[in-house]
Design a protein around this motif. Structure first.
Motif, PDB file in Angstrom:
ATOM      1  N   LEU A  21      -8.467 -32.456 -19.336  1.00  0.00           N
ATOM      2  CA  LEU A  21      -8.755 -34.146 -18.331  1.00  0.00           C
ATOM      3  C   LEU A  21      -6.633 -34.533 -18.097  1.00  0.00           C
ATOM      4  N   GLY A  22      -6.419 -34.155 -18.893  1.00  0.00           N
ATOM      5  CA  GLY A  22      -4.617 -33.955 -18.410  1.00  0.00           C
ATOM      6  C   GLY A  22      -4.241 -33.407 -17.374  1.00  0.00           C
ATOM      7  N   ALA A  23      -4.514 -32.165 -17.361  1.00  0.00           N
ATOM      8  CA  ALA A  23      -4.225 -31.439 -16.494  1.00  0.00           C
ATOM      9  C   ALA A  23      -5.474 -31.844 -14.612  1.00  0.00           C
ATOM     10  N   LEU A  24      -6.044 -32.413 -14.730  1.00  0.00           N
ATOM     11  CA  LEU A  24      -6.796 -32.578 -14.073  1.00  0.00           C
ATOM     12  C   LEU A  24      -6.041 -34.175 -13.724  1.00  0.00           C
ATOM     13  N   ALA A  25      -5.789 -34.734 -14.360  1.00  0.00           N
ATOM     14  CA  ALA A  25      -4.753 -36.020 -14.160  1.00  0.00           C
ATOM     15  C   ALA A  25      -3.588 -35.958 -13.703  1.00  0.00           C
ATOM     16  N   GLU A  26      -3.016 -35.072 -13.922  1.00  0.00           N
ATOM     17  CA  GLU A  26      -1.694 -34.525 -13.341  1.00  0.00           C
ATOM     18  C   GLU A  26      -1.460 -34.181 -12.002  1.00  0.00           C
ATOM     19  N   ILE A  27      -2.236 -33.297 -11.528  1.00  0.00           N
ATOM     20  CA  ILE A  27      -3.140 -33.640 -10.226  1.00  0.00           C
ATOM     21  C   ILE A  27      -2.841 -34.902  -8.765  1.00  0.00           C
ATOM     22  N   GLU A  28      -3.847 -35.649  -9.844  1.00  0.00           N
ATOM     23  CA  GLU A  28      -4.230 -36.731  -9.269  1.00  0.00           C
ATOM     24  C   GLU A  28      -3.779 -38.134  -9.702  1.00  0.00           C
ATOM     25  N   GLY A  29      -2.091 -37.531 -10.348  1.00  0.00           N
ATOM     26  CA  GLY A  29      -0.774 -38.720  -9.704  1.00  0.00           C
ATOM     27  C   GLY A  29      -1.540 -39.847 -11.274  1.00  0.00           C
ATOM     28  N   ALA A  30      -2.408 -39.306 -12.329  1.00  0.00           N
ATOM     29  CA  ALA A  30      -2.905 -40.467 -13.083  1.00  0.00           C
ATOM     30  C   ALA A  30      -2.354 -40.022 -14.542  1.00  0.00           C
ATOM     31  N   THR A  31      -2.522 -40.864 -15.579  1.00  0.00           N
ATOM     32  CA  THR A  31      -1.433 -40.738 -17.162  1.00  0.00           C
ATOM     33  C   THR A  31      -3.297 -40.669 -18.129  1.00  0.00           C
ATOM     34  N   VAL A  32      -2.925 -40.197 -18.859  1.00  0.00           N
ATOM     35  CA  VAL A  32      -4.290 -39.894 -19.864  1.00  0.00           C
ATOM     36  C   VAL A  32      -3.939 -40.744 -21.367  1.00  0.00           C
ATOM     37  N   THR A  33      -4.682 -41.777 -21.849  1.00  0.00           N
ATOM     38  CA  THR A  33      -4.498 -42.061 -23.183  1.00  0.00           C
ATOM     39  C   THR A  33      -5.785 -41.455 -24.263  1.00  0.00           C
ATOM     40  N   GLY A  34      -4.571 -40.595 -24.624  1.00  0.00           N
ATOM     41  CA  GLY A  34      -6.115 -39.960 -25.496  1.00  0.00           C
ATOM     42  C   GLY A  34      -5.967 -40.565 -27.224  1.00  0.00           C
ATOM     43  N   VAL A  35      -6.899 -40.727 -27.811  1.00  0.00           N
ATOM     44  CA  VAL A  35      -7.368 -41.655 -28.860  1.00  0.00           C
ATOM     45  C   VAL A  35      -8.321 -40.557 -30.106  1.00  0.00           C
TER      46      VAL A  35
END
Length: 449
Positions: free
Chosen positions: A264-278
């Motif tokens: 998910l983080g790798a895909l977010a990086e491509i999309e310019g997004a950030t991930v919060t993991g809990v």
């Protein structure tokens, strides 16, 4: 190894690779050790019934270290091409070298009785008084009956596939790698590893066997070890259609130990997004931090049911803690540790986590609910209950997966949720459903006088 699994509830798939590296076995001996360990643990329930017949006593009355040796010997006799004489002699010798006193004579006697029939003969003995068709299949495929029945119920109208499913669940799975998006393609990863590209995930590569930890691409963090079905869950979470713009605020609500968070983080990086993991466990949260350290992922140690986060996430991935019945082929000892009594408590936790996810996602945003289990209580029943809410609409996950370039999507069922299967897709039995929050109308209806 067997002692660690029995006494410390260790997971063989986590412990064995490191033990083999320490022992510095050659490829052939390492492969044999892996087969004997995983095979014995996977078939333990079936072996115990055969051993009880041969010994004339319940296995609970056999000293555990001695029972471990008899199980290993019986597995060699019934599931490998190792000669009977060699299997019996090495087991008896192991009893001597382990200081088990006169247990060698007992090991010898039981294994010689086991060797008197092949596997089919023993299964016929155990099935002699069993008439229920699912129970008969469970005996012959080394599954607890309750798990075989849960699989049959989940297959529903396709229950005729149960023998094929149970056989696939008994087979040792291939090693699945994930080529990290933006770092390496599946085609490139297949070339450098000698593997073959997957079929459901465009990032998957399959290896027949081997220790993936020794691969350069894995050591260089270009790829990671991840079942193809788990890859698809993360991809679907990143691709599910939103209402309104994606603001790039994504959440992985149960992130440990980190496999899906990495994808998910790798895909977010491509999309310019950030991930919060809990992640509720500090140890597992540290694993996620280490796995995602080069990605736009921030990890919090908190309870996903009330993580203290500001609502408004565009995308929430909820890979809920579950029974893990869908990954039994990768965790050979798990089928004999779990019971049907585990399910109700897990369902309560899953419901509470799903309620939290729906509170945290914005109107128009999506929650991707997933479990590595096909049990109906953890999957379809959970989603049907959530769908009774006025502020939720179900997405057709089949359409999401069909929009992924390179993904083969045959056999995905009638929707709107998707259940992957080992015998159909070559993946773990992952379930996934998409729920989109319905945007509320800010203008209440006017009342006519």
């Amino acid at each position: 190894m067997m002692t660690a699994v029995r006494e410390r509830a260790a997971y063989a798939n986590l412990l064995l690779p490191s033990e083999l590296r320490k022992a510095r076995l050659d490829t052939r001996d390492a492969a044999l050790a892996t087969e004997l360990t995983y095979g014995t643990l996977r078939t333990q329930g079936l072996l115990d019934r055969i051993i009880a017949e041969a010994a004339g006593r319940p296995v609970e009355e056999i000293d555990p270290p001695v029972l471990d040796l008899v199980r290993l010997g019986a597995y060699q006799l019934l599931f490998t091409r190792i000669g009977a004489h060699a299997a019996v002699d090495t087991s008896v010798e192991a009893a001597r070298t382990q200081g088990l006193g006169r247990a060698g004579a007992f090991v010898n006697a039981v294994l010689r009785k086991v060797s008197a029939q092949d596997l089919d003969g023993w299964v016929a003995v155990l099935r002699k008084d069993v008439t229920d068709p699912v129970a008969r299949l469970a005996v012959g495929t080394a599954h607890p009956e309750w798990i075989a029945r849960a699989f049959a119920e989940s297959l529903g109208a396709d229950a005729a596939e149960l023998p094929e499913l149970l056989a696939a669940d008994d087979a040792r799975p291939k090693v699945h790698l994930a080529a990290l998006p933006g770092a390496i393609s599946a085609e490139e990863l297949a070339l450098v590893t000698g593997g073959t590209e997957g079929v459901v995930s465009p990032y998957a590569v399959h290896l027949d066997s081997g220790d993936p930890g020794t691969l350069e691409a894995v050591r260089d963090r270009l790829a990671t070890v991840q079942d193809e079905g788990s890859q698809v869950v993360a991809i679907a979470a990143s691709r599910a259609p939103l209402v309104g713009e994606d603001g790039g605020r994504w959440l992985d609500l149960c992130a440990g130990p980190g496999g899906k968070a990495v994808m998910l983080g790798a895909l977010a990086e491509i999309e310019g997004a950030t991930v919060t993991g809990v992640e509720v466990s500090e140890h597992r949260a540290d694993l996620v931090r280490e796995a995602t350290r080069d990605l736009p992922v921030t990890v919090l140690t908190a309870d996903g049911r009330d993580p203290g986060l500001e609502p408004g996430f565009d995308r929430v991935l909820l890979d809920a803690p579950c029974s893990g019945l869908g990954a039994l082929r990768r965790r050979p000892e798990a089928r004999w540790r779990k019971t049907a009594a585990d399910i109700p408590g897990l369902v309560v936790l899953q419901r509470e986590l799903l309620e939290s996810a729906l509170r945290l996602v914005r109107p128009g945003g999506v929650v991707l609910y997933a479990t590595c289990s096909p049990h109906l209580s953890e999957t379809v029943s959970m989603i049907r209950e959530a769908n009774r809410r006025d502020d939720v609409e179900l997405l057709d996950v089949r359409e999401i997966l069909e929009g992924i370039d390179g993904a083969a999507t045959e056999g995905l069922g009638d929707g709107p949720w998707v259940q992957l299967w080992p015998h159909r897709h070559g993946t773990d039995a992952m379930f996934m459903a998409g729920l989109r929050r319905v945007a509320s109308d800010p203008t209440p209806p006017t009342r006519e006088d």
